[in-house]
Scaffold this active site. Sequence first.
Site, mmCIF file in Angstrom:
data_model
loop_
_atom_site.group_PDB
_atom_site.id
_atom_site.type_symbol
_atom_site.label_atom_id
_atom_site.label_comp_id
_atom_site.label_asym_id
_atom_site.label_seq_id
_atom_site.Cartn_x
_atom_site.Cartn_y
_atom_site.Cartn_z
ATOM 1 N N SER A 41 68.204 53.249 45.718
ATOM 2 C CA SER A 41 68.228 52.584 44.411
ATOM 3 C C SER A 41 66.856 52.667 43.762
ATOM 4 O O SER A 41 65.833 52.758 44.455
ATOM 5 C CB SER A 41 68.588 51.105 44.592
ATOM 6 O OG SER A 41 68.391 50.383 43.389
ATOM 7 N N TYR A 71 66.637 42.719 48.681
ATOM 8 C CA TYR A 71 67.458 43.866 48.262
ATOM 9 C C TYR A 71 66.551 45.072 47.994
ATOM 10 O O TYR A 71 66.807 46.184 48.473
ATOM 11 C CB TYR A 71 68.289 43.533 47.012
ATOM 12 C CG TYR A 71 69.077 44.751 46.544
ATOM 13 C CD1 TYR A 71 70.148 45.222 47.292
ATOM 14 C CD2 TYR A 71 68.710 45.450 45.395
ATOM 15 C CE1 TYR A 71 70.841 46.370 46.911
ATOM 16 C CE2 TYR A 71 69.402 46.592 44.999
ATOM 17 C CZ TYR A 71 70.471 47.041 45.762
ATOM 18 O OH TYR A 71 71.159 48.177 45.389
HETATM 19 P P1 NDP Z 1 80.484 47.649 44.896
HETATM 20 O O1 NDP Z 1 80.277 46.185 45.170
HETATM 21 O O2 NDP Z 1 81.435 48.025 43.827
HETATM 22 O O3 NDP Z 1 80.884 48.393 46.252
HETATM 23 C C1 NDP Z 1 80.261 48.089 47.462
HETATM 24 C C2 NDP Z 1 81.052 48.702 48.596
HETATM 25 O O4 NDP Z 1 80.367 48.410 49.836
HETATM 26 C C3 NDP Z 1 82.454 48.131 48.715
HETATM 27 O O5 NDP Z 1 83.367 49.169 48.966
HETATM 28 C C4 NDP Z 1 82.354 47.208 49.921
HETATM 29 O O6 NDP Z 1 83.581 47.193 50.639
HETATM 30 C C5 NDP Z 1 81.301 47.913 50.768
HETATM 31 N N1 NDP Z 1 80.684 46.986 51.712
HETATM 32 C C6 NDP Z 1 79.818 45.973 51.452
HETATM 33 N N2 NDP Z 1 79.559 45.287 52.577
HETATM 34 C C7 NDP Z 1 80.287 45.883 53.567
HETATM 35 C C8 NDP Z 1 80.465 45.612 54.949
HETATM 36 N N3 NDP Z 1 79.831 44.590 55.570
HETATM 37 N N4 NDP Z 1 81.294 46.411 55.669
HETATM 38 C C9 NDP Z 1 81.945 47.427 55.061
HETATM 39 N N5 NDP Z 1 81.816 47.734 53.760
HETATM 40 C C10 NDP Z 1 81.000 46.951 53.024
HETATM 41 O O7 NDP Z 1 79.022 48.213 44.589
HETATM 42 P P2 NDP Z 1 78.502 49.680 44.180
HETATM 43 O O8 NDP Z 1 79.585 50.664 44.211
HETATM 44 O O9 NDP Z 1 77.691 49.522 42.956
HETATM 45 O O10 NDP Z 1 77.460 49.903 45.371
HETATM 46 C C11 NDP Z 1 77.532 51.001 46.271
HETATM 47 C C12 NDP Z 1 76.123 51.309 46.753
HETATM 48 O O11 NDP Z 1 75.334 51.731 45.643
HETATM 49 C C13 NDP Z 1 75.377 50.121 47.377
HETATM 50 O O12 NDP Z 1 74.672 50.575 48.505
HETATM 51 C C14 NDP Z 1 74.406 49.697 46.283
HETATM 52 O O13 NDP Z 1 73.244 49.096 46.809
HETATM 53 C C15 NDP Z 1 74.097 51.041 45.652
HETATM 54 N N6 NDP Z 1 73.609 50.971 44.288
HETATM 55 C C16 NDP Z 1 74.307 50.324 43.313
HETATM 56 C C17 NDP Z 1 73.806 50.248 42.031
HETATM 57 C C18 NDP Z 1 74.473 49.502 40.938
HETATM 58 O O14 NDP Z 1 73.813 49.203 39.919
HETATM 59 N N7 NDP Z 1 75.756 49.178 41.040
HETATM 60 C C19 NDP Z 1 72.544 50.916 41.687
HETATM 61 C C20 NDP Z 1 71.873 51.554 42.788
HETATM 62 C C21 NDP Z 1 72.411 51.589 44.042
HETATM 63 P P3 NDP Z 1 84.324 45.862 51.155
HETATM 64 O O15 NDP Z 1 83.862 44.713 50.320
HETATM 65 O O16 NDP Z 1 85.785 46.190 51.022
HETATM 66 O O17 NDP Z 1 83.906 45.754 52.577
HETATM 67 C C1 8X3 Z 2 70.975 48.320 41.966
HETATM 68 C C2 8X3 Z 2 70.110 48.663 40.813
HETATM 69 O O1 8X3 Z 2 68.451 47.724 39.143
HETATM 70 O O2 8X3 Z 2 70.378 46.345 39.742
HETATM 71 O O3 8X3 Z 2 70.472 48.925 43.102
HETATM 72 O O4 8X3 Z 2 68.594 46.634 41.316
HETATM 73 S S1 8X3 Z 2 69.347 47.265 40.242
#
Ligand code: NDP
Ligand code: 8X3
Length: 250
Positions: A136, A149
Amino acid sequence: MNRTAFVTGATSGIGEATVRTLVASGWRCVATGRRQERLDALVAELGADKVHAACFDVRDTAALDEAIANLPADFAGIDLLVNNAGLARGLEPAQQASLDDWQTMIDTNVTAMVVLTRKLLPVLIERKGAIIALGSVAGSYIYPGGNVYAGSKAFVNHFTLALRADLHGTGVRVTSIEPGMVETEFTLVRTGSQQASDDLYRGSDPMTGQDIADTIRWVAELPPHLNINRLELMPVNQDFAGFRVARNQD
Ligand code: NDP
Ligand code: 8X3
């Protein structure tokens, strides 16, 4: 093409879009997450020959071992690991943050990610595969309330680059994808508030899970001699804030 991807966090957001996008491009996917009904829906939509659902908590090493041991033959030869499962909890300053939230982020974003990666390295090396991790911008730029985070994502960014060095000569490609704001369930999970999530994304024209999924597919399908080390993406409407200065009281 008969390539298989192991996508963590495929029940929502970036991971779910990645499974759809890779399958549309001819991949098979192991789709993981804790919400069985969402994994079942992906299998029903895309086909059991294309998607294998593995429902487990990534923090549960025994469940992870069982999921890997029980992969059907067609899905066991993993060519691509997408280290995507992850979350943020809370936006409070460190001095008010919950230790439970901090532990959850470290266990999920850091510990579970390295355990899974270590377990899949032998098959990835055998198949000259690839690893793509969702770091990220939070791992590179500081914002108030980012604390653990941000630290966990700095670890993801850096561990992923470090893998490049250790995998020298194996033919395994490794990429750290580092997005800014993507509209998913991420902010709802982080704040527990649909209103806060709607307020953050409203009018900002954020990136979508599909934007990142398209990037993942592009990176995954580059020629085998070409490695993207790290890739930082932001919506046009997001950029960097300046330093702040606190004033002493007279
Ligand atoms: P979502 O919340 O939409 O998706 C997160 C996913 O992670 C879900 O499928 C969830 O599945 C899974 N997950 C979380 N905890 C667990 C666990 N303990 N066991 C198994 N699965 C888990 O978020 P995003 O799609 O946005 O995030 C995906 C990745 O991208 C993350 O690593 C996030 O840090 C990263 N990211 C996101 C950004 C954003 O702005 N959205 C920006 C930069 C990076 P379930 O709950 O079914 O277990
Ligand atoms: C998620 C991006 O800018 O919300 O990793 O921290 S930010």
